[in-house]
Write a protein that holds these residues in place. Structure first.
Motif, PDB file in Angstrom:
ATOM      1  N   ASP A  14       0.811  -1.228   0.000  1.00 50.21           N
ATOM      2  CA  ASP A  14       0.000   0.000   0.000  1.00 50.21           C
ATOM      3  C   ASP A  14       0.837   1.268   0.000  1.00 50.21           C
ATOM      4  O   ASP A  14       0.471   2.281   0.593  1.00 50.21           O
ATOM      5  N   TRP A  15       1.971   1.214  -0.685  1.00 51.50           N
ATOM      6  CA  TRP A  15       2.760   2.431  -0.886  1.00 51.50           C
ATOM      7  C   TRP A  15       2.119   3.268  -1.990  1.00 51.50           C
ATOM      8  O   TRP A  15       1.389   2.736  -2.843  1.00 51.50           O
ATOM      9  N   PRO A  16       2.399   4.570  -2.020  1.00 50.32           N
ATOM     10  CA  PRO A  16       1.918   5.393  -3.137  1.00 50.32           C
ATOM     11  C   PRO A  16       2.434   4.850  -4.463  1.00 50.32           C
ATOM     12  O   PRO A  16       3.593   4.449  -4.573  1.00 50.32           O
ATOM     13  N   GLN A  17       1.560   4.828  -5.465  1.00 50.55           N
ATOM     14  CA  GLN A  17       1.892   4.263  -6.761  1.00 50.55           C
ATOM     15  C   GLN A  17       1.923   5.344  -7.841  1.00 50.55           C
ATOM     16  O   GLN A  17       1.222   6.355  -7.730  1.00 50.55           O
ATOM     17  N   PRO A  18       2.723   5.127  -8.893  1.00 49.46           N
ATOM     18  CA  PRO A  18       2.679   6.057 -10.032  1.00 49.46           C
ATOM     19  C   PRO A  18       1.355   5.887 -10.769  1.00 49.46           C
ATOM     20  O   PRO A  18       0.656   4.883 -10.583  1.00 49.46           O
ATOM     21  N   PRO A  19       0.981   6.846 -11.599  1.00 52.99           N
ATOM     22  CA  PRO A  19      -0.247   6.685 -12.389  1.00 52.99           C
ATOM     23  C   PRO A  19      -0.168   5.417 -13.251  1.00 52.99           C
ATOM     24  O   PRO A  19       0.879   5.113 -13.823  1.00 52.99           O
ATOM     25  N   VAL A  20      -1.256   4.683 -13.310  1.00 52.47           N
ATOM     26  CA  VAL A  20      -1.344   3.425 -14.071  1.00 52.47           C
ATOM     27  C   VAL A  20      -0.139   2.534 -13.729  1.00 52.47           C
ATOM     28  O   VAL A  20       0.701   2.237 -14.591  1.00 52.47           O
ATOM     29  N   PRO A  21      -0.043   2.062 -12.509  1.00 54.08           N
ATOM     30  CA  PRO A  21       1.145   1.295 -12.093  1.00 54.08           C
ATOM     31  C   PRO A  21       1.394   0.044 -12.919  1.00 54.08           C
ATOM     32  O   PRO A  21       2.547  -0.326 -13.158  1.00 54.08           O
ATOM     33  N   ASP A  22       0.322  -0.624 -13.367  1.00 52.70           N
ATOM     34  CA  ASP A  22       0.510  -1.844 -14.151  1.00 52.70           C
ATOM     35  C   ASP A  22       1.239  -1.566 -15.466  1.00 52.70           C
ATOM     36  O   ASP A  22       1.947  -2.435 -15.988  1.00 52.70           O
ATOM     37  N   PHE A  23       1.077  -0.367 -16.013  1.00 52.10           N
ATOM     38  CA  PHE A  23       1.801   0.006 -17.229  1.00 52.10           C
ATOM     39  C   PHE A  23       3.298  -0.026 -16.968  1.00 52.10           C
ATOM     40  O   PHE A  23       4.070  -0.598 -17.757  1.00 52.10           O
ATOM     41  N   TRP A  24       3.737   0.581 -15.878  1.00 51.89           N
ATOM     42  CA  TRP A  24       5.159   0.636 -15.569  1.00 51.89           C
ATOM     43  C   TRP A  24       5.704  -0.727 -15.182  1.00 51.89           C
ATOM     44  O   TRP A  24       6.848  -1.075 -15.508  1.00 51.89           O
ATOM     45  N   ILE A  25       4.884  -1.516 -14.509  1.00 48.52           N
ATOM     46  CA  ILE A  25       5.298  -2.873 -14.150  1.00 48.52           C
ATOM     47  C   ILE A  25       5.551  -3.704 -15.406  1.00 48.52           C
ATOM     48  O   ILE A  25       6.585  -4.373 -15.528  1.00 48.52           O
ATOM     49  N   MET A  26       4.614  -3.655 -16.347  1.00 43.18           N
ATOM     50  CA  MET A  26       4.759  -4.448 -17.559  1.00 43.18           C
ATOM     51  C   MET A  26       5.840  -3.889 -18.475  1.00 43.18           C
ATOM     52  O   MET A  26       6.545  -4.651 -19.151  1.00 43.18           O
ATOM     53  N   LEU A  27       5.999  -2.572 -18.524  1.00 36.90           N
ATOM     54  CA  LEU A  27       7.046  -1.976 -19.351  1.00 36.90           C
ATOM     55  C   LEU A  27       8.431  -2.428 -18.887  1.00 36.90           C
ATOM     56  O   LEU A  27       9.258  -2.864 -19.697  1.00 36.90           O
ATOM     57  N   THR A  28       8.680  -2.345 -17.582  1.00 37.67           N
ATOM     58  CA  THR A  28       9.990  -2.743 -17.058  1.00 37.67           C
ATOM     59  C   THR A  28      10.172  -4.258 -17.130  1.00 37.67           C
ATOM     60  O   THR A  28      11.274  -4.748 -17.403  1.00 37.67           O
ATOM     61  N   TYR A  29       9.093  -5.010 -16.922  1.00 39.93           N
ATOM     62  CA  TYR A  29       9.181  -6.477 -16.966  1.00 39.93           C
ATOM     63  C   TYR A  29       9.498  -6.988 -18.365  1.00 39.93           C
ATOM     64  O   TYR A  29      10.392  -7.832 -18.542  1.00 39.93           O
ATOM     65  N   THR A  30       8.779  -6.501 -19.373  1.00 39.94           N
ATOM     66  CA  THR A  30       9.024  -6.996 -20.725  1.00 39.94           C
ATOM     67  C   THR A  30      10.401  -6.568 -21.223  1.00 39.94           C
ATOM     68  O   THR A  30      11.090  -7.341 -21.900  1.00 39.94           O
ATOM     69  N   ALA A  31      10.806  -5.351 -20.885  1.00 39.43           N
ATOM     70  CA  ALA A  31      12.162  -4.918 -21.241  1.00 39.43           C
ATOM     71  C   ALA A  31      13.201  -5.789 -20.550  1.00 39.43           C
ATOM     72  O   ALA A  31      14.215  -6.162 -21.154  1.00 39.43           O
ATOM     73  N   ALA A  32      12.950  -6.134 -19.294  1.00 44.32           N
ATOM     74  CA  ALA A  32      13.883  -6.969 -18.542  1.00 44.32           C
ATOM     75  C   ALA A  32      14.053  -8.339 -19.194  1.00 44.32           C
ATOM     76  O   ALA A  32      15.177  -8.811 -19.407  1.00 44.32           O
ATOM     77  N   GLN A  33      12.939  -8.977 -19.518  1.00 40.68           N
ATOM     78  CA  GLN A  33      13.025 -10.314 -20.104  1.00 40.68           C
ATOM     79  C   GLN A  33      13.723 -10.275 -21.464  1.00 40.68           C
ATOM     80  O   GLN A  33      14.536 -11.151 -21.780  1.00 40.68           O
ATOM     81  N   TYR A  34      13.412  -9.264 -22.269  1.00 44.12           N
ATOM     82  CA  TYR A  34      14.082  -9.168 -23.564  1.00 44.12           C
ATOM     83  C   TYR A  34      15.593  -8.967 -23.392  1.00 44.12           C
ATOM     84  O   TYR A  34      16.391  -9.611 -24.083  1.00 44.12           O
ATOM     85  N   LEU A  35      15.991  -8.089 -22.488  1.00 42.45           N
ATOM     86  CA  LEU A  35      17.415  -7.819 -22.299  1.00 42.45           C
ATOM     87  C   LEU A  35      18.151  -9.034 -21.733  1.00 42.45           C
ATOM     88  O   LEU A  35      19.310  -9.285 -22.087  1.00 42.45           O
ATOM     89  N   LEU A  36      17.499  -9.798 -20.886  1.00 40.97           N
ATOM     90  CA  LEU A  36      18.115 -11.033 -20.388  1.00 40.97           C
ATOM     91  C   LEU A  36      18.315 -12.024 -21.533  1.00 40.97           C
ATOM     92  O   LEU A  36      19.381 -12.642 -21.654  1.00 40.97           O
ATOM     93  N   VAL A  37      17.302 -12.177 -22.370  1.00 41.07           N
ATOM     94  CA  VAL A  37      17.420 -13.064 -23.532  1.00 41.07           C
ATOM     95  C   VAL A  37      18.534 -12.573 -24.455  1.00 41.07           C
ATOM     96  O   VAL A  37      19.379 -13.354 -24.914  1.00 41.07           O
ATOM     97  N   HIS A  38      18.544 -11.281 -24.720  1.00 40.57           N
ATOM     98  CA  HIS A  38      19.570 -10.701 -25.595  1.00 40.57           C
ATOM     99  C   HIS A  38      20.964 -10.958 -25.029  1.00 40.57           C
ATOM    100  O   HIS A  38      21.890 -11.329 -25.776  1.00 40.57           O
ATOM    101  N   GLY A  39      21.107 -10.785 -23.711  1.00 44.61           N
ATOM    102  CA  GLY A  39      22.410 -11.014 -23.098  1.00 44.61           C
ATOM    103  C   GLY A  39      22.875 -12.453 -23.205  1.00 44.61           C
ATOM    104  O   GLY A  39      24.044 -12.732 -23.442  1.00 44.61           O
TER     105      GLY A  39
END
Length: 210
Positions: free
Chosen positions: A177-202
């Motif tokens: 229950d910490w303060p969240q950025p607007p549309v938190p799920d957007f930022w969660i999915m943006l960082t998550y998908t970028a993370a998985q792609y960069l791990l695969v790329h590496g």
């Protein structure tokens, strides 16, 4: 498979990510439920095509499949789904850790990640439900270890590990229950998908596959 199919699979992955993020911004639960389960299968297919004629490392495929399992389960808001989804992602991190076992990492960076882990857990602990405190702390330790070990594969994988840490910290902050950025799920999915792609790329850039 040739570079042609790999290119099209990467475009399909990027398109699915774009649809998912757009759905989240538009508040479309249906669009999110359709796009999210496609992400990791498309990324795994891209990885397999990019790695040809060498076989895709099985641990990488397993990590992505466990990520897919977590993605699907977490479409439910039930508490059991949170625990099962976290367990699926934890299994994926174990796969990544074994995959990164030969990577050379920096002791100084280990201290930075260790300090970040302690600070994050201490700050989140009071706000977490009592029955989730130990599981979340254990998961955070495993995720932090994965992010640290990923740095040994180079800048791309290291950034992927760090972004995975950011993504899941946003989730934990929401649970606490910490303060969240607007549309938190957007930022969660943006960082998550970028993370998985960069791990695969590496991983795919390594001359010797584990």
């Amino acid at each position: 498979m040739s570079k042609g199919p790999a290119r099209w699979l990467l475009l399909a992955f990027v398109a699915a990510v774009a649809v998912d993020l757009a759905a989240l911004l538009a508040g479309s639960e249906t669009g999110h439920r359709i796009a999210k389960p496609l992400l990791m299968p498309l990324l795994a297919a891209y990885a397999a095509a990019s790695g040809a004629p060498r076989p895709l490392p099985r641990l990488l495929l397993a990590a992505l499949l466990f990520g897919w399992g977590g993605d699907v389960v977490l479409l439910s808001d039930a508490e059991w789904a949170f625990l099962v989804g976290m367990g699926s992602f934890a299994a994926g991190h174990v796969c990544y850790l074994f995959l990164f076992r030969r990577a050379r990492t920096s002791p100084a960076l280990a201290a930075v990640y260790g300090a970040a882990l302690v600070v994050t857990v201490v700050l989140l602990w009071p706000g977490l439900p009592a029955d989730l405190r130990i599981p979340v702390a254990g998961y955070a330790a495993l995720l932090t270890a994965m992010a640290y070990r990923a740095s040994g594969l180079g800048l791309a994988a290291g950034a992927g590990g760090a972004l995975f840490l950011v993504s899941d910290t946003l989730i934990a902050a929401g649970v606490a229950d910490w303060p969240q950025p607007p549309v938190p799920d957007f930022w969660i999915m943006l960082t998550y998908t970028a993370a998985q792609y960069l791990l695969v790329h590496g991983v795919l850039r390594q001359p010797v596959r584990n």
